[in-house]
Design an enzyme around this catalytic site. Structure first.
Site, short mmCIF file in Angstrom:
data_model
loop_
_atom_site.label_atom_id
_atom_site.label_comp_id
_atom_site.label_asym_id
_atom_site.label_seq_id
_atom_site.Cartn_x
_atom_site.Cartn_y
_atom_site.Cartn_z
N CYS A 1 0.86 -1.18 0.00
CA CYS A 1 0.00 0.00 0.00
C CYS A 1 0.90 1.23 0.00
CB CYS A 1 -0.87 0.06 1.24
SG CYS A 1 -1.91 -1.39 1.46
N PRO A 2 0.58 2.30 -0.67
CA PRO A 2 -0.60 2.42 -1.52
C PRO A 2 -0.33 2.15 -2.99
CG PRO A 2 0.34 4.59 -1.21
CD PRO A 2 1.29 3.60 -0.58
#
Ligand code: SF4
Ligand code: SF4
Ligand code: SF4
Lengths: 79, 317
Positions: free
Chosen positions: A18-19
């Site tokens: 992430c992200p």
């Protein structure tokens, strides 16, 4: 909405954190037309918590979540 | 300077948020910050004070206050004047309710279910500095993840939420089941028959993962409140707090602070943290006198207060 909701592309995001996994998903969704579907594979943990939420926040539809080992396959329909 | 010293012994100084350093006549000034939030202008002022009176740096304490080390005793008068002018005040030390801490809660973080920082700021206005038998720390967390460590405080709160399914919105994707298995307490199962998630009421820990995660907003909040923990502390002899109530409202958290502090003032020995007062007098007495019938828990929780004790397990014993 299109009747032929074929899965247009598959994105393997195993090991992508992430992200970045969401950014890649987003870019792939942008290449689709409304109603077309994308399959992505993401990791357990933060990814399974975050990516679906972002999918929802941007108005796409999460159709299915299936566990495959320690990963998850998401079926997403572009808005 | 000796005049000053005669008037202010180190203990009085400490009660006012000035802590003596090892070095002679040098103090750390602890600035009061409630709920971990400080106005940017005040933060700049604090930094300026650190440059003017200290050695040009600030320290963030674990209680979310800002400290300015290396303030000289001889500068106290002007330091205090500058502090006042900046709209800042000193934090406290000693046997009192300390500056109340909080996470950024639901205002910023997606997982928060209550306004932890807003409530902590209000509570701080009301209870900061109230005298107690020993120090008394209070923390507000936005959700059960509990970043500000509610179980490690004398009195701790965390937000909790009970989910309710709007079946017509569910698309059967099963994500909530996955999330509940990894982050919740495995309280959800997809029903073979209806292709809808079913919640095991006995197992639900009210974390709200299903609500946050559901892509169609089929899970909604049915009720929101705070879990209440009492008697936690760290230090040489850490003590894990006891979970004493659930789904307490925002307003009731203030009422509980008052009741708990009152009880502690009546029953605590000087220098005894409330957790030990509870150990000495019994949790049952505390529950009876402070919680009564009004404040109860949603489950019988295990000793850590993190998982419900299941009826089936009780039956087996
Ligand atoms: S306790 Fe919950 S709301 Fe507060 S910062 Fe942690 S995750 Fe966010
Ligand atoms: S995540 Fe939402 S849509 Fe998916 S199964 Fe659970 S309730 Fe239904
Ligand atoms: S609130 Fe938490 S424990 Fe309860 S069903 Fe939802 S995810 Fe599971």
């Amino acid at each position: 909405m299109s009747n032929e909701k074929t899965v247009v592309s598959l994105l393997d995001l195993r090991g992508v954190c992430c992200p970045m996994n969401w950014v890649k998903t987003k870019l792939a969704l942008e290449d689709l037309e409304s109603g077309q579907q994308l399959e992505v594979i993401i990791d357990d943990g933060e990814p399974i918590r975050n990516v679906p939420r972002s999918v929802k926040e941007e108005g796409h539809k999460l159709l299915k979540v299936s566990p495959i080992g320690e990963h998850f396959r998401l079926l997403i329909e572009r808005n | 300077m000796s005049d000053l010293l005669a008037k202010l012994d180190a203990r009085t100084l400490k009660a006012g948020g000035l802590i003596k350093q090892r070095e002679k006549d040098i103090f750390v000034a602890r600035i009061r910050v409630a709920a971990g939030n400080i106005d940017a202008d005040k933060m700049i002022k604090a930094a300026e004070l650190a440059k003017k009176y200290g050695r040009g740096f600030c320290h963030f304490t674990f209680q979310q206050s800002i400290e300015i080390p290396w303030v000289k005793l001889e500068d106290f008068d002007s330091f205090r004047r500058d502090l006042d002018a900046a709209g800042l005040s000193l934090a406290n030390c000693g046997p009192k309710v300390r500056a109340i801490t909080a996470c950024s809660g639901c205002t910023i973080n997606p997982y928060g279910v209550v306004d932890a920082a807003g409530l902590a700021a209000k509570a701080d206005e009301r209870f900061f500095g109230v005298e107690t038998p020993h120090k008394f720390k209070i923390a507000y967390a936005g959700c059960p993840i509990g970043c500000p460590n509610p179980q490690g405080n004398d009195l701790g709160f965390h937000g909790m939420v009970e989910p309710e399914l709007h079946a017509d919105l569910c698309n059967g994707c099963s994500l909530c089941v996955t999330l509940c298995n990894s982050r919740g307490n495995g309280a959800l199962k997809m029903s073979e028959e209806t292709q809808l998630p079913e919640r095991d009421l006995e197992k639900c820990i009210y974390c709200g993962e299903c609500i946050v995660g559901c892509p169609t907003e089929a899970w909604v909040a049915k009720r929101v409140g705070h879990a209440v923990y009492v008697g936690g502390k760290h230090g040489r002899f850490p003590r894990w707090a006891d979970r004493v109530a659930d789904f307490v409202s925002d307003e009731e958290t203030f009422e509980l602070i008052e009741r708990v502090v009152q009880w502690y003032r009546e029953h605590g020995k000087r220098g005894e943290r409330i957790g030990y007062t509870i150990d000495r007098l019994g949790l049952e007495k505390f529950r009876r006198e402070v919680c009564g019938d009004r404040f109860t828990t949603a489950h019988t929780w295990n000793a850590r207060g993190d998982r419900p004790v299941l009826e089936s397990e009780v039956a087996r014993e």
